[in-house]
Design a protein around this motif. Structure first.
Motif, short mmCIF file in Angstrom:
data_model
loop_
_atom_site.label_atom_id
_atom_site.label_comp_id
_atom_site.label_asym_id
_atom_site.label_seq_id
_atom_site.Cartn_x
_atom_site.Cartn_y
_atom_site.Cartn_z
N TYR A 331 0.84 -1.20 0.00
CA TYR A 331 0.00 0.00 0.00
C TYR A 331 0.87 1.25 0.00
CZ TYR A 331 -3.22 3.67 1.29
OH TYR A 331 -3.95 4.85 1.31
N ARG A 332 0.67 2.10 -1.01
CA ARG A 332 1.47 3.32 -1.17
C ARG A 332 0.57 4.54 -1.40
NH1 ARG A 332 4.05 2.35 -6.10
NH2 ARG A 332 5.45 4.10 -5.70
N GLY A 333 -0.67 4.44 -0.93
CA GLY A 333 -1.60 5.53 -1.13
C GLY A 333 -1.55 6.55 0.00
N ASP A 334 -2.43 7.55 -0.07
CA ASP A 334 -2.44 8.61 0.94
C ASP A 334 -3.78 8.75 1.64
OD1 ASP A 334 -3.84 9.62 -1.22
OD2 ASP A 334 -2.90 11.60 -1.15
N ASN A 335 -4.66 7.75 1.51
CA ASN A 335 -5.95 7.83 2.18
C ASN A 335 -5.90 7.19 3.57
OD1 ASN A 335 -8.77 5.97 2.47
ND2 ASN A 335 -9.02 8.18 2.24
N PHE A 336 -5.22 6.07 3.72
CA PHE A 336 -5.10 5.42 5.03
C PHE A 336 -4.23 6.28 5.96
CE2 PHE A 336 -5.37 0.77 3.25
CZ PHE A 336 -6.59 1.07 2.66
N PRO A 337 -4.38 6.13 7.27
CA PRO A 337 -3.47 6.81 8.20
C PRO A 337 -2.01 6.44 7.92
CG PRO A 337 -5.37 5.98 9.37
CD PRO A 337 -5.47 5.43 7.98
N ALA A 338 -1.10 7.33 8.30
CA ALA A 338 0.32 7.19 7.95
C ALA A 338 0.92 5.87 8.43
CB ALA A 338 1.10 8.36 8.53
N GLN A 339 0.43 5.33 9.56
CA GLN A 339 1.03 4.09 10.07
C GLN A 339 0.78 2.90 9.17
OE1 GLN A 339 -1.49 5.72 11.64
NE2 GLN A 339 -2.87 4.30 12.72
N PRO A 394 -6.18 5.84 -7.92
CA PRO A 394 -5.96 7.28 -8.06
C PRO A 394 -6.48 8.10 -6.90
CG PRO A 394 -6.71 6.36 -10.14
CD PRO A 394 -6.84 5.27 -9.11
N ASP A 395 -7.53 7.63 -6.22
CA ASP A 395 -8.09 8.41 -5.12
C ASP A 395 -7.39 8.17 -3.78
OD1 ASP A 395 -9.03 5.92 -4.34
OD2 ASP A 395 -11.13 6.33 -4.84
N GLY A 396 -6.33 7.32 -3.77
CA GLY A 396 -5.57 7.06 -2.56
C GLY A 396 -6.01 5.83 -1.79
N SER A 397 -7.09 5.20 -2.23
CA SER A 397 -7.61 4.01 -1.58
C SER A 397 -7.02 2.76 -2.20
CB SER A 397 -9.14 4.00 -1.71
OG SER A 397 -9.51 3.76 -3.06
N LEU A 440 -11.59 0.03 -0.73
CA LEU A 440 -11.28 -0.03 0.70
C LEU A 440 -10.65 1.30 1.07
CD1 LEU A 440 -11.01 -1.65 3.39
CD2 LEU A 440 -8.75 -2.37 2.55
N HIS A 441 -11.26 2.03 2.00
CA HIS A 441 -10.76 3.38 2.31
C HIS A 441 -10.95 3.70 3.79
CE1 HIS A 441 -14.68 5.80 2.44
NE2 HIS A 441 -15.07 4.55 2.19
N TRP A 442 -10.39 4.84 4.16
CA TRP A 442 -10.50 5.38 5.52
C TRP A 442 -11.42 6.60 5.43
CZ3 TRP A 442 -8.37 3.22 9.86
CH2 TRP A 442 -8.37 3.97 11.04
N PRO A 443 -12.68 6.47 5.79
CA PRO A 443 -13.66 7.53 5.52
C PRO A 443 -13.38 8.87 6.20
CG PRO A 443 -14.61 5.80 6.91
CD PRO A 443 -13.29 5.29 6.42
N GLU A 444 -12.57 8.87 7.27
CA GLU A 444 -12.28 10.14 7.94
C GLU A 444 -11.30 10.99 7.14
OE1 GLU A 444 -11.12 9.70 11.96
OE2 GLU A 444 -12.97 8.67 12.57
N ALA A 445 -10.65 10.40 6.15
CA ALA A 445 -9.71 11.15 5.30
C ALA A 445 -10.34 11.32 3.92
CB ALA A 445 -8.38 10.42 5.19
N PRO A 446 -10.14 12.47 3.31
CA PRO A 446 -10.75 12.70 1.99
C PRO A 446 -10.07 11.85 0.91
CG PRO A 446 -9.29 14.51 2.54
CD PRO A 446 -9.37 13.64 3.76
N LEU A 447 -10.83 11.49 -0.09
CA LEU A 447 -10.29 10.81 -1.26
C LEU A 447 -9.83 11.84 -2.28
CD1 LEU A 447 -13.05 8.07 -1.63
CD2 LEU A 447 -10.68 7.67 -0.96
N ASN A 448 -8.76 11.50 -3.00
CA ASN A 448 -8.24 12.41 -4.02
C ASN A 448 -9.19 12.53 -5.20
OD1 ASN A 448 -5.58 13.04 -2.95
ND2 ASN A 448 -5.04 10.92 -3.38
N LYS A 449 -9.21 13.69 -5.80
CA LYS A 449 -9.82 13.84 -7.12
C LYS A 449 -8.86 13.21 -8.13
CE LYS A 449 -13.39 16.24 -5.77
NZ LYS A 449 -14.77 15.67 -5.83
#
Length: 781
Positions: A331-339, A394-397, A440-449
């Motif tokens: 996983y190399r996206g930016d939607n999940f928490p940094a950990q 593309p949306d970080g998820s 699969l995403h972390w709803p508290e963080a926004p998804l990328n356009k």
């Protein structure tokens, strides 16, 4: 009497049906249910909304439906193009029933899915190609797509006409891409690597697009060209089974069916730079093989065997270990928490789950541990949920490709036990008519356009090289490299020097590498990084420095080699790029010979200077292992065989055995293409004492082997059971003798010319062990 005829006929048909055997059956196996069928939950077809509700995730995560039938059918792989559209390979004829009837019809699809209203759900489907036989791979390239069918690799040009997507040039580019193996054991992946090569699982081939006038790398050769680029192919390390992924530093990860994600500590090809040296690239297990399903999972091929399913307690009837691990993802996206960045994810479609493992960086090795044990990141209570591939979106998820198929096991390996499990829950019905893609995403963080990167200029793409989401970084790098945007290199260098994140630094270095624009000042700056991974990457991309910089580059490598392991290891690898570096190689070998990979890296790093290095040693070898490796330079053990010393009859068996080993025998699936073994699957055949005793080998071939085993000084404890061939009607005594002759006389193994196997010897052991009902264990021998 007439009234008894019809019941008698029914009884006769029932007896025949019960006696039906399948190719996975093994003589003597007692294929009895561990869990009574009456206690197993049903597996009805769920509509998309019901299926979504069946999914359970760890706290903080959420799952959304992206696409389902009628927008997608039987998906096995997808790729995002530079505009963020989803291209999907649909294997719509895979195992429609337990006999696989109609499977070989060319009716698979390559389709494009779009979300035209921006609500996060696919609402548009267009089939570009509708006559593909069992499509298994899809990947984007400048001008179009690569995809593979059951045999070959193709390029499909994507054109836009009056606002519509249209197929342009449509060419076969490699007729032999997937020529070997059964459906479950054929090449797949075409992952666009950090170094610009496309890498595959279940393969030792890689592919590279180049400008028409570009020089072809050593060891590669051109196989195709079109108006956009020429395509070259080269050998690489053989790896994996289904799926291949990568981290920010270009290291590859893959898996076997009975073991989850494995990682390679060195970048691909790092140990293959000496033309007379062909070591294997080891892959390290990232955590153990345990799984924790949410439902009973008796519908696995060897579910009747001891240790496959939990027999007692609250987890009764659940799978114990991976048995169908599929395409893993770093996983190399930016939607999940940094950990969670850098997490290793592996789907297990036979257990209806996705498992998560932390990847731990060690000295010369990678390791890991299950993050949520005794639980999983995602589970389902729907037996038809078949997650087969995962992608950074593309949306970080993370996008999950769910084939949504009742039958997972291919007919080439299906057992009667599993066939009955399938029929008892009607899993042989409604196949090839559904499919789902989830987010699969972390709803508290926004998804990328999702921007249309394809429409941007080279200057506009540069900021995306440091984007926190990997899809943006990887796509921007690919577009710049495949379009040959060398003029943008100064802007990339400037941004790179200002980047303060590891992922941005890594991607900036790889972009300069791909543009053939690596400069000495950049290498000098980053080779001094406090992060070993960035320093090692700087040395690696420095291999493309111009010859005028080689003297300064050697000084940098010499200094690097004095900074401890693992930097000395990278110096040993990278010195291959320059002349006159063998003195540095000798010092590294003297100081670090016992550290992982150092001997192999030094000898690989000698490049064409092996003779000078050996002369310089003047017989004073650091140790016997190094001496043996140097003494065998130029002798490729992978290709070495003893065929010429065999009798004419044995030579015929050898040739037949080679075909069987790679074909319907499927031996290569667990023991590797070159018999070197595969992590978590099967041990090596190289110098194996298990090949010496003909009766022992015959027993194992006939009835299989399970549990731990020593091969020479090495200990193996594969999760997979080696099934015997005794009950395979399509595998004869002659076939087993042929396999035995082949493995006993390949890869440096050799037997006496008058000690060859014969079909009669196999038949004799078959008679003597006719009552055998289970695989052997090593202790029995």
């Amino acid at each position: 009497m007439k009234r008894l005829l019809f019941p008698a006929l029914l009884l006769s048909l029932a007896t025949v049906a019960h006696a039906q055997t399948f190719q996975g059956d093994r003589d003597g196996h007692q294929m009895e249910d561990v869990i009574p069928k009456s206690e197993i939950p049903p597996a009805p077809v769920l509509n998309p909304e019901q299926a979504l509700k069946s999914l359970q995730v760890q706290p903080g995560f959420s799952v959304q439906l992206v696409a389902s039938e009628p927008q997608v059918f039987s998906p096995v792989a997808l790729a995002f193009d530079a505009a963020g559209r989803i291209w999907v390979a649909e294997m719509t004829t895979y195992m429609p029933d337990i006999q696989g009837k109609g499977e070989m019809k060319p009716e698979g699809n390559i389709a494009v899915l779009q979300d035209t209203d921006g609500d996060g759900r696919v609402d548009s489907r267009q089939v570009l190609i509708d006559n593909v036989m069992l499509p298994r791979t899809i990947s984007v390239a400048e001008g179009g797509l690569f995809y593979a069918d059951h045999q070959s690799l193709y390029f499909a040009e994507i054109k836009h006409k009056d606002g519509e997507i249209a197929l342009g040039v449509h060419d076969m580019v490699d007729a032999t891409y997937a020529a070997k193996g059964s459906v479950e054991h054929k090449p797949n992946g075409m992952l666009y690597g950090m170094d610009g090569w496309y890498y595959n699982a279940k393969s030792d081939q890689r592919y590279l697009t180049l400008a028409h006038d570009a020089a072809i790398p050593d060891g590669a050769h051109e196989i195709y060209r079109n108006q956009y680029w020429k395509l070259v192919r080269s050998n690489t390390d053989y790896r994996g089974q289904w799926g291949v992924t990568q981290d920010d530093f270009g290291r590859l990860y893959h898996n076997g069916n009975s073991s989850p994600i494995h990682g390679e500590y060195l970048r691909p090809g790092a140990l293959l730079q000496n033309p007379g040296f062909w070591p294997d690239m080891p892959a390290h297990s990232i955590g153990d093989n345990r799984v924790y399903p949410a439902r009973m999972t008796p519908g696995v091929n060897r579910g009747y065997m001891e240790g496959v399913l939990v027999r007692e307690g609250k987890d009764r009837g659940k799978l114990v270990n991976f048995t169908a691990a599929s395409a893993s993802l770093v996983y190399r996206g930016d939607n999940f928490p940094a950990q969670f960045y850098g997490l290793g994810l592996t789907p297990e479609p036979a257990a209806n789950l996705i498992s998560a493992r932390t990847i731990i960086e060690g000295e010369g090795k990678l390791s890991g541990k299950a993050l949520f044990a005794p639980g999983e990141l995602l589970t389902s209570t729907d037996e038809r949920f078949r997650p087969v591939s995962l992608y950074n979106a593309p949306d970080g998820s993370v996008y999950i490709v769910d084939m949504y198929q009742g039958i997972l096991q291919h007919k080439d390996f299906l057992t009667s036990y599993l066939a009955e499990q399938i029929k008892s829950r009607e899993l042989d019905k409604h196949n090839n008519t559904m499919g789902r893609i989830y987010r699969l995403h972390w709803p508290e963080a926004p998804l990328n356009k999702t921007p249309d990167l394809n429409s941007l200029s080279a200057e506009q793409l540069v900021p995306f090289i440091k984007h926190p989401n990997a899809w943006h970084r990887d796509t921007a790098r690919r577009l710049l490299v495949q379009r040959g945007a060398q003029d943008i290199a100064p802007a990339v260098r400037k941004q790179l020097r200002q980047s303060d994140t590891v992922y941005a630094q890594a991607n900036g270095l790889w972009t300069l590498y791909g543009l053939h624009a690596v400069d000495l000042q950049t290498v000098k700056h980053f080779i001094r990084s406090t992060d070993d991974r960035i320093a090692m990457l700087a040395a690696a991309v420095g291999e493309r420095l111009p010859k005028s910089d080689h003297k300064a580059y050697l000084k940098l490598l010499t200094s690097m080699a004095q900074q401890g392991y693992p930097r000395a290891l990278q110096a040993a690898v990278s010195v291959a790029a320059i002349d006159g570096g063998h003195e540095l190689s000798q010092r590294i070998l003297e100081n670090y010979a016992d550290q992982p990979y150092v001997r192999e890296a030094v000898i690989s790093g000698l490049g064409s200077e092996s003779a000078e290095f050996i002369k310089q040693l003047d017989g004073d070898y650091p140790d016997k292992q190094s001496q043996a490796l140097l003494a065998n330079l130029g002798k490729k053990r992978q290709d070495a065989n003893n065929r010429d010393s065999l009798s004419a009859a044995a030579q015929m068996l050898f040739d037949q055995g080679k075909q069987l080993y790679h074909g319907k025998g499927a031996c290569a699936g667990c023991h590797g293409e070159y018999g070197k073994g595969m992590p978590g699957l099967g041990p090596t055949f190289w110098d194996s004492q298990w090949l010496h005793n003909k009766q022992t080998l015959a027993k194992v071939l006939l009835h299989g082997l399970t549990g731990p085993i020593w091969v020479g000084p090495d200990y193996y404890n594969p999760a997979a059971v080696m099934p015997g061939f005794a009950a395979r009607e399509d595998i004869s005594d002659n076939d087993l003798a042929a396999i035995a002759v082949f493995i006993r006389n390949s890869w440096g193994n050799s037997v006496k010319a008058d000690d060859s196997f014969t079909p009669e010897e196999i038949a004799q052991v078959r008679r003597e062990t006719a009552e055998r009902s289970q695989p052997y264990t090593a202790n029995e021998f």
